[in-house]
Enzyme design. Sequence first.
Site, PDB file in Angstrom:
ATOM      1  N   ASN A   1       0.869  -1.166   0.000  1.00  0.00           N
ATOM      2  CA  ASN A   1       0.000   0.000   0.000  1.00  0.00           C
ATOM      3  C   ASN A   1       0.912   1.224   0.000  1.00  0.00           C
ATOM      4  O   ASN A   1       1.468   1.578   1.040  1.00  0.00           O
ATOM      5  CB  ASN A   1      -0.873  -0.054   1.261  1.00  0.00           C
ATOM      6  CG  ASN A   1      -1.794   1.126   1.368  1.00  0.00           C
ATOM      7  OD1 ASN A   1      -1.763   2.037   0.528  1.00  0.00           O
ATOM      8  ND2 ASN A   1      -2.612   1.142   2.401  1.00  0.00           N
TER       9      ASN A   1
ATOM     10  N   ARG B   1      -2.317  -2.063  -3.735  1.00  0.00           N
ATOM     11  CA  ARG B   1      -3.489  -1.214  -3.527  1.00  0.00           C
ATOM     12  C   ARG B   1      -3.389  -0.001  -4.452  1.00  0.00           C
ATOM     13  O   ARG B   1      -2.365   0.684  -4.480  1.00  0.00           O
ATOM     14  CB  ARG B   1      -3.535  -0.744  -2.086  1.00  0.00           C
ATOM     15  CG  ARG B   1      -4.690   0.185  -1.850  1.00  0.00           C
ATOM     16  CD  ARG B   1      -4.687   0.726  -0.473  1.00  0.00           C
ATOM     17  NE  ARG B   1      -5.858   1.571  -0.296  1.00  0.00           N
ATOM     18  CZ  ARG B   1      -5.946   2.518   0.610  1.00  0.00           C
ATOM     19  NH1 ARG B   1      -4.940   2.747   1.436  1.00  0.00           N
ATOM     20  NH2 ARG B   1      -7.019   3.249   0.720  1.00  0.00           N
TER      21      ARG B   1
ATOM     22  N   GLY C   1     -12.766   6.469   9.902  1.00  0.00           N
ATOM     23  CA  GLY C   1     -11.398   6.505  10.408  1.00  0.00           C
ATOM     24  C   GLY C   1     -10.923   7.941  10.320  1.00  0.00           C
ATOM     25  O   GLY C   1     -11.718   8.862  10.486  1.00  0.00           O
ATOM     26  N   ASN C   2      -9.632   8.144  10.030  1.00  0.00           N
ATOM     27  CA  ASN C   2      -9.183   9.505   9.750  1.00  0.00           C
ATOM     28  C   ASN C   2      -9.922  10.033   8.534  1.00  0.00           C
ATOM     29  O   ASN C   2     -10.387  11.161   8.504  1.00  0.00           O
ATOM     30  CB  ASN C   2      -7.681   9.507   9.483  1.00  0.00           C
ATOM     31  CG  ASN C   2      -6.930   9.985  10.680  1.00  0.00           C
ATOM     32  OD1 ASN C   2      -7.367  10.899  11.379  1.00  0.00           O
ATOM     33  ND2 ASN C   2      -5.788   9.361  10.925  1.00  0.00           N
TER      34      ASN C   2
ATOM     35  N   ARG D   1      -9.893  16.786   6.981  1.00  0.00           N
ATOM     36  CA  ARG D   1     -10.493  17.180   5.689  1.00  0.00           C
ATOM     37  C   ARG D   1     -11.863  17.802   5.909  1.00  0.00           C
ATOM     38  O   ARG D   1     -12.620  17.362   6.777  1.00  0.00           O
ATOM     39  CB  ARG D   1     -10.633  15.960   4.766  1.00  0.00           C
ATOM     40  CG  ARG D   1      -9.304  15.292   4.511  1.00  0.00           C
ATOM     41  CD  ARG D   1      -9.443  14.051   3.662  1.00  0.00           C
ATOM     42  NE  ARG D   1      -8.600  12.987   4.181  1.00  0.00           N
ATOM     43  CZ  ARG D   1      -8.643  11.717   3.787  1.00  0.00           C
ATOM     44  NH1 ARG D   1      -9.491  11.343   2.853  1.00  0.00           N
ATOM     45  NH2 ARG D   1      -7.840  10.823   4.309  1.00  0.00           N
TER      46      ARG D   1
ATOM     47  N   GLY E   1     -11.090   2.872  12.459  1.00  0.00           N
ATOM     48  CA  GLY E   1     -10.615   3.315  13.785  1.00  0.00           C
ATOM     49  C   GLY E   1     -11.684   3.883  14.690  1.00  0.00           C
ATOM     50  O   GLY E   1     -11.890   3.416  15.820  1.00  0.00           O
ATOM     51  N   VAL E   2     -12.415   4.875  14.224  1.00  0.00           N
ATOM     52  CA  VAL E   2     -13.439   5.518  15.055  1.00  0.00           C
ATOM     53  C   VAL E   2     -14.686   4.637  15.138  1.00  0.00           C
ATOM     54  O   VAL E   2     -15.242   4.410  16.223  1.00  0.00           O
ATOM     55  CB  VAL E   2     -13.800   6.916  14.495  1.00  0.00           C
ATOM     56  CG1 VAL E   2     -14.932   7.546  15.295  1.00  0.00           C
ATOM     57  CG2 VAL E   2     -12.573   7.818  14.489  1.00  0.00           C
TER      58      VAL E   2
ATOM     59  N   GLU F   1      -8.658  -4.546   5.288  1.00  0.00           N
ATOM     60  CA  GLU F   1      -8.463  -4.321   3.854  1.00  0.00           C
ATOM     61  C   GLU F   1      -7.365  -5.219   3.287  1.00  0.00           C
ATOM     62  O   GLU F   1      -7.479  -5.731   2.182  1.00  0.00           O
ATOM     63  CB  GLU F   1      -8.091  -2.855   3.613  1.00  0.00           C
ATOM     64  CG  GLU F   1      -9.239  -1.915   3.887  1.00  0.00           C
ATOM     65  CD  GLU F   1      -8.817  -0.459   4.011  1.00  0.00           C
ATOM     66  OE1 GLU F   1      -8.259  -0.082   5.058  1.00  0.00           O
ATOM     67  OE2 GLU F   1      -9.040   0.306   3.064  1.00  0.00           O
TER      68      GLU F   1
HETATM   69  P1  ADP Z   1      -7.018   5.845   8.669  1.00  0.00           P
HETATM   70  O1  ADP Z   1      -8.141   6.496   7.920  1.00  0.00           O
HETATM   71  O2  ADP Z   1      -5.799   6.700   8.764  1.00  0.00           O
HETATM   72  O3  ADP Z   1      -6.761   4.407   8.284  1.00  0.00           O
HETATM   73  P2  ADP Z   1      -7.997   4.726  11.203  1.00  0.00           P
HETATM   74  O4  ADP Z   1      -9.050   3.845  10.665  1.00  0.00           O
HETATM   75  O5  ADP Z   1      -6.802   4.109  11.834  1.00  0.00           O
HETATM   76  O6  ADP Z   1      -7.553   5.844  10.163  1.00  0.00           O
HETATM   77  O7  ADP Z   1      -8.691   5.683  12.294  1.00  0.00           O
HETATM   78  C1  ADP Z   1      -8.008   6.679  13.002  1.00  0.00           C
HETATM   79  C2  ADP Z   1      -8.966   7.299  14.019  1.00  0.00           C
HETATM   80  O8  ADP Z   1      -9.508   6.234  14.811  1.00  0.00           O
HETATM   81  C3  ADP Z   1      -8.355   8.291  14.984  1.00  0.00           C
HETATM   82  O9  ADP Z   1      -9.206   9.413  15.096  1.00  0.00           O
HETATM   83  C4  ADP Z   1      -8.291   7.556  16.308  1.00  0.00           C
HETATM   84  O10 ADP Z   1      -8.537   8.391  17.378  1.00  0.00           O
HETATM   85  C5  ADP Z   1      -9.377   6.522  16.186  1.00  0.00           C
HETATM   86  N1  ADP Z   1      -8.974   5.283  16.863  1.00  0.00           N
HETATM   87  C6  ADP Z   1      -8.164   4.349  16.372  1.00  0.00           C
HETATM   88  N2  ADP Z   1      -7.976   3.337  17.259  1.00  0.00           N
HETATM   89  C7  ADP Z   1      -8.675   3.670  18.349  1.00  0.00           C
HETATM   90  C8  ADP Z   1      -8.891   3.049  19.617  1.00  0.00           C
HETATM   91  N3  ADP Z   1      -8.338   1.882  19.928  1.00  0.00           N
HETATM   92  N4  ADP Z   1      -9.684   3.694  20.484  1.00  0.00           N
HETATM   93  C9  ADP Z   1     -10.266   4.853  20.163  1.00  0.00           C
HETATM   94  N5  ADP Z   1     -10.107   5.494  18.975  1.00  0.00           N
HETATM   95  C10 ADP Z   1      -9.333   4.913  18.084  1.00  0.00           C
END
Ligand code: ADP
Length: 397
Positions: A7, A89, A207-208, A238, A328-329, A382
């Site tokens: 990736n 990817r 996620g982010n 964003r 993540g979120v 993924e």
């Molecule tokens: P990306 O889009 O960069 O792949 P992720 O899916 O890793 O992002 O998500 C990142 C977000 O998820 C951040 O805002 C972070 O705070 C939140 N996050 C990730 N892991 C945890 C966790 N274990 N507990 C709470 N929030 C998390």
Amino acid sequence: MKILILNCGSSSIKYKLYDMAGPAVMAAGGVEKIGLGGAFHKVKIPHARVDYADIPDHNVGMQLVLQSLVAPDGGVLKSLDEIDAVGDRIVNGGPFSESILMTPEIFSEWRKYEGLAPLHNPVQAESIETVSRQLPGVPQVAIFDTAFHQSIPQEAYMYGLPYACYEDLGVRRYGFHGTSFRYVLQRSAEFLGFRPEEKRVILCHIGNGISISAVRNGRCVDTTMGMMPNEGPMMGTRTGDMDPSALLYVMEKMNLTPQQAMGLTNKESGVLGISGLTNDMRELVEAAAQGHERAQLAVRMYNYRLKKYIGAFAAVLGGVDYIIFTAGVGENQPPVRRGCLEGLEFLGVELDAARNEQVFGEEAVISTPQSRVTVAVVPTDEELMMAEDTMRIVAGR
Ligand code: ADP
């Protein structure tokens, strides 16, 4: 079969090496800050380690990754010949609607769409060429983030610009996070025991970056991300949706070049820009709880915009059977899941508030047994989806 998943971002290469017999992850890590000061190679599996190095370009980065796989200390392969296939990817696959074996013909066809993802596609092209040189004869499979969304009907993917912008420049909604959506849809159906062909599903990848997709009868019919990965709900850094004229106004007043405006809207905005604190939702929710007013505003905006799209997609689908949270979120932040579902009882959503608070990063139903809509958390993977695609396509050659 051993499959290397790559990736490549504008300054990074993330990788995972799978032994598909498990499937098990044999090695994982990433090279970061390529071409920048302080570049390093971070190994996560088999043993956590960080090596700082001069990494001027992706070619050198790839060499470091491959060398580490066969290194006498800590390498997991005896020889690179053990790698049976590579899965790449690709952020924007233009019209490609499924993963495909990368032949020279497909490669040159895909390169026509390079400009559609200017930060990603060129480095991904470079990575494919580097792999061909460094692992000659090893088949490569391209997995497109956009492929899942090729089923979206034209009325949903067109922008209201003059038609020539679509015809001549390829300006339209492509959508992203497609590999995550495919995995999560498949896992949700297995875990919850439904047939996607018969259901209306809203998938929330939070996620982010954030994408929400509407899926009817197993096919994506709309998604929030657009031509670039910055449309839909407000994200970590964003803007998400905004009036294009407002951006032009800001560019004029602040004297910004298009590149600076890309930086402003992609890297300095979202909850980071509103709160002035952080793009990390853990930190933001905590600051809001402690009374930080702009963090509170950012959280309210974030949840409101998620809710608005869940509602919009319920309208698109004519109702909804399943709402699935991932990334993540979505997997780890009960307050966001609660916040964006608040007020959606009229759609048949009844959250099990106590259960919701207990679910972190695991497959779980978080709606009540009476809820007409089943709400669940399903962690995404993924890379595993990419490895499965690669194995299937290489085996079927
Ligand atoms: P990306 O889009 O960069 O792949 P992720 O899916 O890793 O992002 O998500 C990142 C977000 O998820 C951040 O805002 C972070 O705070 C939140 N996050 C990730 N892991 C945890 C966790 N274990 N507990 C709470 N929030 C998390």
